[in-house]
Every structure is written in C-alpha cells, then in structure tokens.
Design an enzyme around this catalytic site. Structure first.
Site, PDB file in Angstrom:
ATOM      1  N   SER A  63       0.840  -1.187   0.000  1.00  0.00           N
ATOM      2  CA  SER A  63       0.000   0.000   0.000  1.00  0.00           C
ATOM      3  C   SER A  63       0.874   1.235   0.000  1.00  0.00           C
ATOM      4  O   SER A  63       2.077   1.159   0.207  1.00  0.00           O
ATOM      5  CB  SER A  63      -0.862   0.003   1.251  1.00  0.00           C
ATOM      6  OG  SER A  63      -0.024   0.061   2.392  1.00  0.00           O
ATOM      7  N   LYS A  64       0.251   2.339  -0.221  1.00  0.00           N
ATOM      8  CA  LYS A  64       0.971   3.600  -0.231  1.00  0.00           C
ATOM      9  C   LYS A  64       1.717   3.800   1.090  1.00  0.00           C
ATOM     10  O   LYS A  64       2.892   4.124   1.122  1.00  0.00           O
ATOM     11  CB  LYS A  64      -0.039   4.727  -0.441  1.00  0.00           C
ATOM     12  CG  LYS A  64       0.629   6.073  -0.592  1.00  0.00           C
ATOM     13  CD  LYS A  64      -0.389   7.134  -0.896  1.00  0.00           C
ATOM     14  CE  LYS A  64       0.317   8.481  -0.938  1.00  0.00           C
ATOM     15  NZ  LYS A  64      -0.521   9.574  -1.375  1.00  0.00           N
ATOM     16  N   ARG A  65       0.988   3.562   2.149  1.00  0.00           N
ATOM     17  CA  ARG A  65       1.557   3.763   3.473  1.00  0.00           C
ATOM     18  C   ARG A  65       2.779   2.887   3.719  1.00  0.00           C
ATOM     19  O   ARG A  65       3.839   3.349   4.134  1.00  0.00           O
ATOM     20  CB  ARG A  65       0.473   3.447   4.502  1.00  0.00           C
ATOM     21  CG  ARG A  65       0.793   3.979   5.844  1.00  0.00           C
ATOM     22  CD  ARG A  65      -0.121   3.448   6.914  1.00  0.00           C
ATOM     23  NE  ARG A  65       0.039   4.306   8.079  1.00  0.00           N
ATOM     24  CZ  ARG A  65      -0.672   5.402   8.275  1.00  0.00           C
ATOM     25  NH1 ARG A  65      -1.594   5.764   7.405  1.00  0.00           N
ATOM     26  NH2 ARG A  65      -0.469   6.141   9.357  1.00  0.00           N
TER      27      ARG A  65
END
Length: 494
Positions: A262-264
């Site tokens: 994910s982006k995070r």
RNA sequence: GCCGCGUUCGUCUAGGGGUUUAGGACGCUGCCCUUUCACGGCAGUAGCACGGGUUCGAAUCCCGUACGCGGUACCA
C-alpha cells in the site's frame, strides 16, 4: 471476430497510478500483444466522491512513459467508446432496468441508517456477517416487499433508491480462472449487490460487466482483490444473457513487511509507490517493465533480461504464479544498472545533459560523452553520472571520510613524487599510458605497491574512494586541473 | 468470524510422480581478473510450512492442520 483478443486496463482515477496498477496494465498489454490483440484503456470514474483531478492524465502519462501504448481509450477512439464510464451512464441505467424487468434485480429504498440498523441488529443476534440477502431483504424497504403501487409512488415522488442484484438463495457459482483453475462460491455468501447507486451511477460491478461485454473484452485480467466479487459478475453475465469473458486474477504485489503493498507501507519501506515516482526518480522505464514482468511471472527458463518486445513474445497467462510477490527494491536497482550499462552513451546523453543542467553545470558534449562511457559500469541511476561524477565538473572541496582512510602515512610523499613526475609531461603527452607508466616508475623506485600510489592519487584528484577507472579520468580532466588538485590535496592532507 | 485464494532458499522464481546431491536470479560472503574503481568470471550461503494418506517411489497427487493474503460498502 469474436475470437480475437481484446483486453482492458480499467483503473479508477482516484489518485496517481500506483505500481500495482502499472503491473496489471503491463500484463494486459503483454497478453494483448502476444495474441495480436487490442489493449483498451477504460477509465472507471463512477465514484464521484473519490474522483481526483489530474488522475486520468497521470494514468495516460505513466502508460506512455512505460511504453505501454493503448490501442483504444480516452482520446483514442475505437468503435467501442466512450471510454469513460461517467460518459456511459445511460447504458447502465438501461441494463439495470432490464434486470429488474426480468426479475433479477429490484429497487431498494433503505436509508443508510436503516441498513446500519439492520446489520447491527443481525450482529447482535449472533450473525457475524450480516448481509442484505435472500432472507434479510424480506424485512427491508424494497420492491420485493412493498406493494407495487407504493413502489411506483415512491419512484414518482423522486425518492432516492438503489437497484440491487437479486442473488439466488442457494446456488453454486463456478467459473474457470486462467491462472487459478476452477473456483467456486456459494451464492448464500453473497450480498444483494448494489448495481445502481442513488446518484444514478452504476457500481463497479454493473459498469464493469456491461462495458466488458459491450467492448467485446475477451479476457479480464485484473488483480486478485477482484476474485471474490467475480461470482456476482458471473451472475450478471448470466442474467443479461451474455457470455462471460475469460477471467484471470493476478497475484498481488506484496510489501516486504507483508500484506498488499500500500501507499503507506511503501513509504515507510522506502519503495516508490506511484508510477510517477519512478519517472521523477529517473528509473529506466524498460528496466522497471522488465522487473515488473518478472514479479509474478517467469518465462520458465533461466533468462532475466528482456525488452518489452521480447516479453510480448514470451508472455503467457499460464506462467503467471498464483501467490503474491514481494517487491524487491534491490533487484529493481540491479535491473536498472543492467539497462544503463547496455545503453550507448549517445542515447543516454540528452538525459544526462539535462541532469547536469539541473546541477548547474553545462559540460560540452564530447566531454560528457566520455564521462558517461567511463562511468556506465558503476552507476545505478542516470543521475549518478552527475552526482557520483561530480569531480569531473568541480574541484573536490572536501574529501570523503571513507576516502581518507586510504590516505596513509606515507601517502603525501608518494603523491608528491608522482606530481613531480607528471609535471614534466607535456599537455599532449598527458595520456593514460604515460600516466600509468609514471606510476610504474614510482613503484619500482620507491618499492611500493601500485595501490599505494593509485589510492591516494584517486583521493587527491576526485575526493572519493571509489569511481571510474582512474587514469582515463585523469586524462579527461587534463594536466592543469589534475596538477592543481594534487597540490591542493597535498596542502590539505599531508 | 465467514467466504475465497495461496504456501519451493531472506526475496523473485524453475520444477507438475522416478532425469533432483531441488536449478537460475537478486542479496550477502569469499576468490580470480584489474598492481586503482567497477564490470566480468568462479565458488560459497540458504529452501520443498507441518501431519497424514495414495504409490515400488512424492517438492510434485489427495485430505487435514498451521500460517499468509484477499474479500466481506450506495470504493474501486
């Protein structure tokens, strides 16, 4: 005609195109081109609340940067447009109505609160996964429970409604996935999926099925996160009387720490997440493509390096692996180095020149070409030509800590002896051969190893403990610069 | 929780009943080449999740367990 391959990449413009999306696009592209088929770009912008300005442009730019040209899509009309779902709204409406007429869908008037209440109530009474299904829909506000006149009245009054799929109570839904084989689901585990939202827009499920059919998509190649909603899609194909396309669900790209990348997660792990990041950080697109292709697929032999054209030749769905693939940043870098090494200096030149400019230097072409040639074997990214080759453009202001370790006790003496030797050389005798010969004479005379001369010399001239082949670098720098730098180093270090 | 999918070196993978002392790549380590820095070459490192079957024989087939991942919205 019906057996020609048509695939689509169908991202939502809800943000920048991320690396997983790019890989999905790549696999679609490879599959299409392998079969001489058509690669369609379709923009799935049915969620107006998540729409992000500029996202579509980013998708198109990213595909272009990667070399994945689509044959049909926004701005590239084929006979199946428009290619933005927001522009096809009437179509979905039509099919939703047809489904209702045929008894496969129905109107539902429940408010968000009512839905929440229902779920809460069910959960409290021991149902861990409350659904709007064959049982519960009978106690809700919909055209299955309400008298027909009331339904008509509500519609006429403009009351908000959604259209839901009437999922059968008991049915086994089985389909073949090109990558996973046969997969089956029980309909009782399915929700009466909302097909048409109260704002009139279709949900992904309806829009997707309608468009894939209308656009004559032969193979749906998408991420594994869609596998569990595929049975709903199969129901829809059946109720609409259409033949479903072949399905292929791709393994997800995983983060090194586990879970979908994910982006995070990517951020905390130092992995660029958006295609745009790779562009901006100057990765080689062909290297990225090669790396991505091998993330979840392999041709089955021991080869690792392939151009996009070769990948097209080699790619088949049956060689896609079933399990998630962890993103390995070091391997990407390895690919990047490989591609950089293989590219002729001429090809690299314009980009390196642009980077030089950003760093405030403007070297002559011949000079820069030489630098590129000299450094090609040891750079990871294009900008390394400039950042690691900084000494080609300016005198070292300070000496790297690591480099200084190579400057030993007797180094000053040795280097000044070398300086003396090369000071005698004429400007045009300042060549690799002569520069090396000078070292050899010294090692004989002073009875020291080559490294004892070359290492401190490197430090003095470049300020670095590593770098390109030293003597060609010195020749390139020229006599004046070299002599000056050695003197300065002697001052500072000896 | 429920449903679905998956599980071969740290990572990406080859392998699909005997050809396997499980092959390649990245990474890491060492050596060689280079009397410099790399590239390159060579070598080493390390794996079939577990338990039951089936079979003369199982990494390969079946079942179970564990673990991982995905889904479970008027998001895609």
């Amino acid at each position: 005609m019906s057996d020609s391959v048509r695939v689509r990449f169908a991202p939502s413009p809800t943000g920048l195109l991320h690396i997983g999306g790019l890989r999905t696009a790549l696999y679609n592209y490879l599959f299409a081109k392998h079969h001489n088929g058509t690669f369609v770009l379709r923009i799935e912008d049915t969620d107006q609340s998540r729409y992000v300005e500029g996202a579509e442009e980013d998708i198109v730019d990213s595909l272009q940067w990667s070399g994945l040209d689509f044959d049909e899509g926004p701005g590239k009309d084929g006979e199946f447009g428009p290619y933005r779902q927001s522009e096809r709204q009437d179509l979905y409406q039509e099919y939703a109505e047809q489904l209702i007429e045929d008894g496969h869908a129905y109107y539902a008037f429940d408010t968000t609160e009512e839905l929440n209440d229902m779920r809460e109530r069910l959960e409290k009474s021991g149902n861990p996964s409350p659904k709007y299904d064959a049982v519960t829909r009978m106690s809700m506000q919909n055209s299955l429970t309400l008298p027909q006149e009331e339904v008509e009245q509500r519609l006429e009054d403009g009351e908000e409604y959604v259209v839901r799929l009437k999922v059968p109570r008991r049915e086994t839904i089985r389909f073949e996935d090109e990558i996973r084989g046969f997969v089956s689901f029980e309909s009782k585990g399915l929700d009466d999926q909302v097909l048409l939202k109260s704002d009139g827009m279709p949900t992904y499920h309806l829009a997707n099925v309608v468009d894939d059919h209308l656009m004559e998509i032969s193979h749906v190649i998408r991420g594994e996160e869609w596998l569990s909603s595929t049975p709903k899609h199969m129901l829809l194909y059946k109720y609409l009387g259409w033949e479903a396309p072949r399905m292929a669900h791709l393994p997800l790209i995983m983060s090194p720490s586990g879970g979908k990348l994910s982006k995070r997660k990517a951020e905390t792990e130092g992995i660029p997440i958006n295609a745009k990041d790779y562009r901006e950080q100057r990765y080689e697109p062909d290297a990225l493509v090669n790396f991505l292709a091998y993330l979840g697929w392999s041709p089955g032999d021991d080869t690792e390096i392939h151009s996009l054209e070769e990948l097209v030749e080699l790619f088949t769905l049956d060689r896609v692996s079933k399990s998630g693939a962890v993103f390995n940043h070091k391997k990407l870098l390895w690919y990047n180095e490989n591609y950089l090494r293989e590219k002729p200096a001429e090809e690299l030149y314009p980009r390196v020149q642009a980077i030089a400019k950003e760093h405030g230097v403007n070297p002559e072409k011949e000079y820069l070409l030489n630098i590129i040639e000299l450094m090609k074997d040891r750079v990871s990214k294009v900008e390394d030509f400039i950042t690691q080759g900084k000494f080609f453009f300016e005198d070292p202001e300070e000496y790297e800590e690591k480099a200084l370790k190579k400057w030993k006790d007797g180094s000053g003496e040795i280097v000044s002896a070398y300086l003396e030797k090369i000071s005698d050389l004429d400007e045009d005798a300042f060549t690799v051969d002569n520069l090396k010969a000078a070292v050899n004479e010294l090692t004989d005379k002073m009875d020291v190893g080559f490294g004892k001369v070359a290492m401190p010399l490197r430090v003095a001239v470049t300020g670095q403990g590593f770098g390109p082949d030293l003597f060609p670098a010195i020749e390139l720098l020229g006599k004046e610069t070299t002599v000056e730098r050695i003197k300065k180093a002697l001052d500072k270090l000896a």
